[in-house]
Each structure stands twice: as structure tokens, then as C-alpha cells.
Design a protein around this motif. Structure first.
Motif, PDB file in Angstrom:
ATOM      1  N   GLU A  58      -6.110   1.608   6.809  1.00 21.90           N
ATOM      2  CA  GLU A  58      -4.778   2.111   6.456  1.00 21.90           C
ATOM      3  C   GLU A  58      -3.798   1.921   7.616  1.00 21.90           C
ATOM      4  OE1 GLU A  58      -3.533   4.021   3.458  1.00 21.90           O
ATOM      5  OE2 GLU A  58      -5.077   2.667   2.768  1.00 21.90           O
ATOM      6  N   ASN A  75       0.846  -1.189   0.000  1.00 29.21           N
ATOM      7  CA  ASN A  75       0.000   0.000   0.000  1.00 29.21           C
ATOM      8  C   ASN A  75       0.887   1.247   0.000  1.00 29.21           C
ATOM      9  OD1 ASN A  75      -2.410   1.489   0.294  1.00 29.21           O
ATOM     10  ND2 ASN A  75      -2.121   1.595   2.502  1.00 29.21           N
ATOM     11  N   CYS A  76       0.374   2.317  -0.626  1.00 29.68           N
ATOM     12  CA  CYS A  76       1.216   3.511  -0.800  1.00 29.68           C
ATOM     13  C   CYS A  76       1.651   4.138   0.524  1.00 29.68           C
ATOM     14  CB  CYS A  76       0.499   4.540  -1.662  1.00 29.68           C
ATOM     15  SG  CYS A  76      -1.180   4.876  -1.159  1.00 29.68           S
ATOM     16  N   THR A  77       0.854   4.008   1.568  1.00 21.79           N
ATOM     17  CA  THR A  77       1.227   4.638   2.840  1.00 21.79           C
ATOM     18  C   THR A  77       2.459   3.949   3.405  1.00 21.79           C
ATOM     19  OG1 THR A  77      -1.151   4.906   3.117  1.00 21.79           O
ATOM     20  CG2 THR A  77       0.226   5.475   5.006  1.00 21.79           C
ATOM     21  N   HIS A 134       1.966  11.448  -0.307  1.00 20.87           N
ATOM     22  CA  HIS A 134       1.730  11.150   1.105  1.00 20.87           C
ATOM     23  C   HIS A 134       2.959  11.565   1.921  1.00 20.87           C
ATOM     24  CE1 HIS A 134      -1.840   9.124   0.048  1.00 20.87           C
ATOM     25  NE2 HIS A 134      -1.546   7.870   0.312  1.00 20.87           N
ATOM     26  N   ARG A 164      -6.151  12.040   6.607  1.00 19.41           N
ATOM     27  CA  ARG A 164      -6.294  12.573   5.242  1.00 19.41           C
ATOM     28  C   ARG A 164      -6.150  14.093   5.317  1.00 19.41           C
ATOM     29  NH1 ARG A 164      -5.989   9.130   1.123  1.00 19.41           N
ATOM     30  NH2 ARG A 164      -7.616   7.828   2.004  1.00 19.41           N
ATOM     31  N   GLY A 185      -5.016   9.285  -3.053  1.00 14.36           N
ATOM     32  CA  GLY A 185      -5.038   7.919  -2.508  1.00 14.36           C
ATOM     33  C   GLY A 185      -6.442   7.330  -2.586  1.00 14.36           C
ATOM     34  N   ALA A 186      -7.442   8.192  -2.600  1.00 10.34           N
ATOM     35  CA  ALA A 186      -8.831   7.732  -2.714  1.00 10.34           C
ATOM     36  C   ALA A 186      -9.307   7.790  -4.159  1.00 10.34           C
ATOM     37  CB  ALA A 186      -9.728   8.568  -1.811  1.00 10.34           C
ATOM     38  N   GLN A 189      -2.129  11.965   4.478  1.00 11.19           N
ATOM     39  CA  GLN A 189      -2.347  11.319   3.183  1.00 11.19           C
ATOM     40  C   GLN A 189      -3.111  12.188   2.190  1.00 11.19           C
ATOM     41  OE1 GLN A 189      -2.735   7.088   5.410  1.00 11.19           O
ATOM     42  NE2 GLN A 189      -3.587   7.116   3.352  1.00 11.19           N
TER      43      GLN A 189
HETATM   44  C1  2RA Z   1      -5.045   5.823   0.388  1.00 13.39           C
HETATM   45  N1  2RA Z   1      -3.298   4.249   0.718  1.00 13.39           N
HETATM   46  O1  2RA Z   1      -4.263   6.759   0.488  1.00 13.39           O
HETATM   47  C2  2RA Z   1      -4.579   4.455   0.122  1.00 13.39           C
HETATM   48  C3  2RA Z   1      -4.595   4.166  -1.345  1.00 13.39           C
HETATM   49  N2  2RA Z   1      -4.192   2.834  -1.622  1.00 13.39           N
HETATM   50  O2  2RA Z   1      -6.263   5.966   0.520  1.00 13.39           O
END
Ligand code: 2RA
Length: 354
Positions: A228, A129-131, A260, A253, A161-162, A157
Motif C-alpha cells: 500500500e 488504489n483507494c488509499t 480511509h 489499518r 479495504g481488505a 485504513q
Molecule cells: C486496502 N487499499 O485498503 C486497499 C484495498 N484496495 O487494503
């Protein structure tokens, strides 16, 4: 023969970034590049390395002759089709959450655990996952040298990401509040959005993003945790190969379009000086160290968006926690956080295939 690469989800947001990455590589090891997408997008023409390619429909036959199939599609599509690609002889490199915690599927960040690409009994390799990914280059390098023991993380974030829906929502909210003296009394932003027809019930986020931050990312999983936050814990353990690593994350968020950021509080087996940490981070080719707080020099998402490396700054020894470093990381969630890492896994595989 040079191996054949397929990109499944070629017309989506991450697929588009993936094509940009492929187009900007100095050289590529692929004989053929095949673009695959849903029936709706089949027939579209996209230019890859100067050649106009026609997107073909996702079918089992589409994987015939493919050596590496990269998947940038929702979980349920990957869950169904990555095993189909593997059964047809391709290595599936999957950017969804469908296989990340499967014991039979390695979770790979090439600069941390490239050796795991060979251990793929299901023929599938997962992309984190990107985070998690945004901090892995830094943590992997520091762990190799100083042995990571504990990790506390707060994420900031970006809305991309969404997905596109997240980006569209932020732009719409910013337009609705532009020039208005709001953000000065409780609920005034929410009320302004409502009167502009932007109800929170229609938003991908559970609270306004304009002039705000929202402490929820992903879906609620119970006991106080969002998905997440659990991904940061579980994936960090698996990638770093520390099954009992103590991890706690709070994912937030923020009104940033792409990139991120994470505030990382990492405890090691011994004391680590800032100079030692700088040396290790500077030696990692996929990290850019931007750390001169005296002159207000540090990474910010606005300065990192569109970049491939992870940017690290604000490295300091925690005053009240022994053996602990605090630092700030920014990584483009659509590049290293998604498309780039997936492509780097495919590149790592290329010499072994074809
Ligand atoms: C987000 N990490 O930022 C998630 C996307 N895969 O919502």
C-alpha cells in the motif's frame, strides 16, 4: 446510439456499490447495462434503474457490442479479461492493480487528469488504489495552483479495504472483546481473541484490530515497505504527472469499517496560506471542506462513510517546514476510492462512444 456499459464483478462488494451508484445517478448515458460475473453468480437477478437484469457469465462473447466494460474483480481476473474486452472493442476501465503502472495504460482520476482517458493504446484505463484516491482530489487541486514538490502521508485504513473478510473479522473481534476490561496489559486482547477461537493466523490482518491499530497494509514487499505504501508513491506520481515527486507513506489499518483517512504533509513550490488552500479546496466540487478546529469541526471516517465527496479538514501551515501544509482527508474507500471513480471514468468516456 447510446453506448453499452458492462459491469464485470457485478455481484462482488465493489460491484454492489457500483450498482447503487448507477441507481442513484439522476440520468445515465447508457443504452444498455449488462451485468457480468463468474459462472457461480451467473443467473442471479439484480435491479438496475428499476429494471431486473440477469447476471451473465464472464465469457469473451459477453463483451460483444459493449462500449465500456468496468472491471471490479481481483487482479488475476482483470489481467486475463480486460484485454479480452478491449480486443472485442470495449474500453476496459479496471479497478484492480493489474494495469495501474503499465506505461500503456492511463491511471485516471477525472477531476485531476481526465485528459488522459484518450491515451489508451491497450484499450484499458486503470482506476487507482483507494488509499491514493482518497487524497487525489485535494492534492490535484492544490498541485494545479501551488506546484507540489514533496509528499509525506500516514494512512488510517478501514477494514473493508481488505474485503468482506476484513469486515467480518473486525465484527468478530469486537464481539469477542465486548464488555471485557481488556486493552490494559500487553497481549491481553490477543489472548482474549485466541480464547474465543479467533486466532491471528486465521485473520486477514497480522495483529488484532480490536482496541488496536496495525502498521501493515497490503503485502510485504521488502526493504521495510508494504504494497500500500509503494502504491501511494507510484500512483501519486503517475496521476499528478510528477515522475520525480518525493513521496513517503506509512499505511496503517485501523478499526474502522469503511472510509480511509490520511494525514497529509505536502510541500509546495511556494508558501501557501491556509486561506489560499481553503479557497482552492472550496472551489473543487468533489471536495467538502470541514475545517473549524476552534469548534472541533473536522472530518472523521464515521461521519463520511457512504458519502461521495472527499472531506478535508485540519488544514494548517507546518510550523517547522517551509512551504508545507498539513491536512486530514477522509474518503469512502468503496465509493470514491473504488466504484465511484471507476464509474466517473466511464461517464467521462460516454460522450465519445456509442
Ligand atoms: C486496502 N487499499 O485498503 C486497499 C484495498 N484496495 O487494503
Amino acid at each position: 446510439m447510446a453506448p453499452v456499459l458492462a459491469l464485470v464483478g457485478a455481484t462482488g462488494a465493489v460491484g454492489t456499490v457500483m450498482i447503487d451508484i448507477i441507481n442513484h445517478r439522476e440520468t445515465v448515458p447508457w443504452g444498455e447495462i449488462r451485468l457480468i460475473a463468474s459462472a457461480r453468480s451467473a443467473g442471479k437477478k439484480l435491479t438496475v434503474r428499476g429494471e431486473e437484469l440477469t447476471v451473465i457469465e464472464l465469457t469473451a462473447e459477453a463483451f460483444d457490442g459493449v462500449d465500456v466494460a468496468m472491471f471490479d474483480v481481483p487482479d488475476e481476473i482483470s489481467a486475463e479479461w480486460a484485454p479480452v474486452a478491449a480486443a472485442r472493442g470495449a474500453v476496459a476501465v479496471d479497478n484492480s492493480g493489474a494495469f495501474r503502472m503499465d506505461d500503456q495504460v492511463p491511471l485516471v482520476v477525472p477531476e485531476v487528469n481526465a485528459d488522459k482517458v484518450g491515451e489508451r493504446p491497450r484499450g484499458i484505463i486503470a482506476n487507482p488504489n483507494c488509499t491514493t484516491l482518497s487524497m487525489m482530489a485535494a492534492l490535484g487541486a492544490l498541485h494545479r495552483e501551488f506546484e507540489l514538490k514533496e509528499l509525506v502521508v500516514a494512512s488510517y485504513q478501514a477494514v473493508s479495504g481488505a474485503g468482506k473478510e476484513g469486515v467480518d473479522r473486525l465484527y468478530a473481534e469486537l464481539e469477542a472483546v465486548a464488555g471485557k476490561p481488556v486493552g490494559v496489559s500487553a497481549g491481553d486482547v490477543r489472548a482474549t481473541l485466541e480464547s474465543a477461537g479467533l486466532s491471528i493466523s486465521d485473520s486477514p490482518f497480522p495483529a488484532p484490530l480490536a482496541y488496536n491499530v496495525v502498521p501493515s497494509a497490503g503485502s510485504y514487499k521488502g526493504d521495510g515497505w508494504y504494497s500500500e505504501e509503494l502504491k501511494v508513491r507510484n500512483e501519486s506520481r503517475k496521476i499528478l504527472g510528477i515522475p520525480d515527486l518525493k513521496v513517503s507513506a506509512t499505511c496503517v489499518r485501523v478499526p474502522v469499517v469503511t472510509t480511509h483517512s490520511l494525514a497529509v504533509h505536502a510541500t509546495f513550490a511556494r508558501e501557501v496560506t491556509v486561506e489560499e488552500a481553503h479557497k482552492v479546496l472550496e472551489a473543487q466540487p468533489t471536495i467538502v471542506l470541514v475545517d473549524d478546529p476552534e469548534n472541533n469541526v473536522f472530518p472523521t471516517p464515521g461521519d463520511v462513510v457512504g458519502e461521495d465527496p472527499t472531506y478535508v479538514g485540519r488544514v494548517r501551515q507546518a510550523l517547522d517546514f517551509p512551504n508545507t501544509l498539513d491536512f486530514f482527508v477522509c474518503g469512502d474507500n468503496l465509493r470514491k476510492g473504488a466504484a465511484l471513480n471507476t464509474y466517473e471514468i466511464a461517464e467521462t468516456l460516454a460522450p465519445q462512444l456509442g
